[in-house]
Design a protein around this motif. Sequence first.
Motif, short mmCIF file in Angstrom:
data_model
loop_
_atom_site.label_atom_id
_atom_site.label_comp_id
_atom_site.label_asym_id
_atom_site.label_seq_id
_atom_site.Cartn_x
_atom_site.Cartn_y
_atom_site.Cartn_z
N VAL A 95 5.04 -3.46 -6.67
CA VAL A 95 4.77 -3.23 -5.25
C VAL A 95 5.73 -4.08 -4.46
N ASP A 96 6.46 -3.45 -3.54
CA ASP A 96 7.41 -4.14 -2.66
C ASP A 96 6.79 -4.30 -1.28
N LEU A 97 6.45 -5.52 -0.91
CA LEU A 97 5.81 -5.77 0.39
C LEU A 97 6.82 -5.95 1.52
N ASP A 100 8.51 -0.78 4.08
CA ASP A 100 7.42 0.11 4.49
C ASP A 100 7.68 1.53 3.99
N GLU A 101 6.64 2.15 3.45
CA GLU A 101 6.72 3.55 3.05
C GLU A 101 6.30 4.41 4.24
N THR A 102 7.13 5.38 4.58
CA THR A 102 6.84 6.23 5.72
C THR A 102 6.49 7.66 5.31
N SER A 103 6.76 8.02 4.07
CA SER A 103 6.47 9.38 3.61
C SER A 103 5.01 9.50 3.19
N ARG A 104 4.43 10.63 3.51
CA ARG A 104 3.05 10.89 3.10
C ARG A 104 2.96 11.04 1.58
N LEU A 105 3.88 11.79 0.99
CA LEU A 105 3.96 11.97 -0.45
C LEU A 105 5.37 11.55 -0.89
#
Length: 145
Positions: A95-97, A100-105
């Motif tokens: 997990v990279d804190l 930020d992930e912006t994609s839903r999938l």
Amino acid sequence: MTDNAAGMTMHASCVAWGEAGVLIKGASGCGKSALALTLMAYGCQLVADDQVRLERRGDGIIASCPPTITGLIEARGVGLLHADMAPPTLIVLVVDLETDETSRLPERHSYSCLGCALPLINRISGAHFAPAILQYLKAGRSHDR
């Protein structure tokens, strides 16, 4: 990170659900220990906090705790807490804190460590982040296994 022929030590946290471990990486103060504590509240066991020893074994990466910090996790504003320890554990997820992930999938991301490509997910906002990590540890993600 410090490297040598046998492995490396990384500034990170790691918890395990059974034999499946998650390596939580990010800058100092970004919430690695807080996420580890949340996962521990859901039933995970601490592998290591602040410094994680990583060694390649076959096609996998095994995480363990340096002896000087065994059984300790920092709770910011509370202090160092004692914790039950998991044995050295196979890392199945990173997990990279810091990203930020912006994609839903999202597409599959990976993190290269000691010559292994490990599945990686980025930070997401929302109360489902820690439960989603736990479910990943329990059963994986459809296109990772």
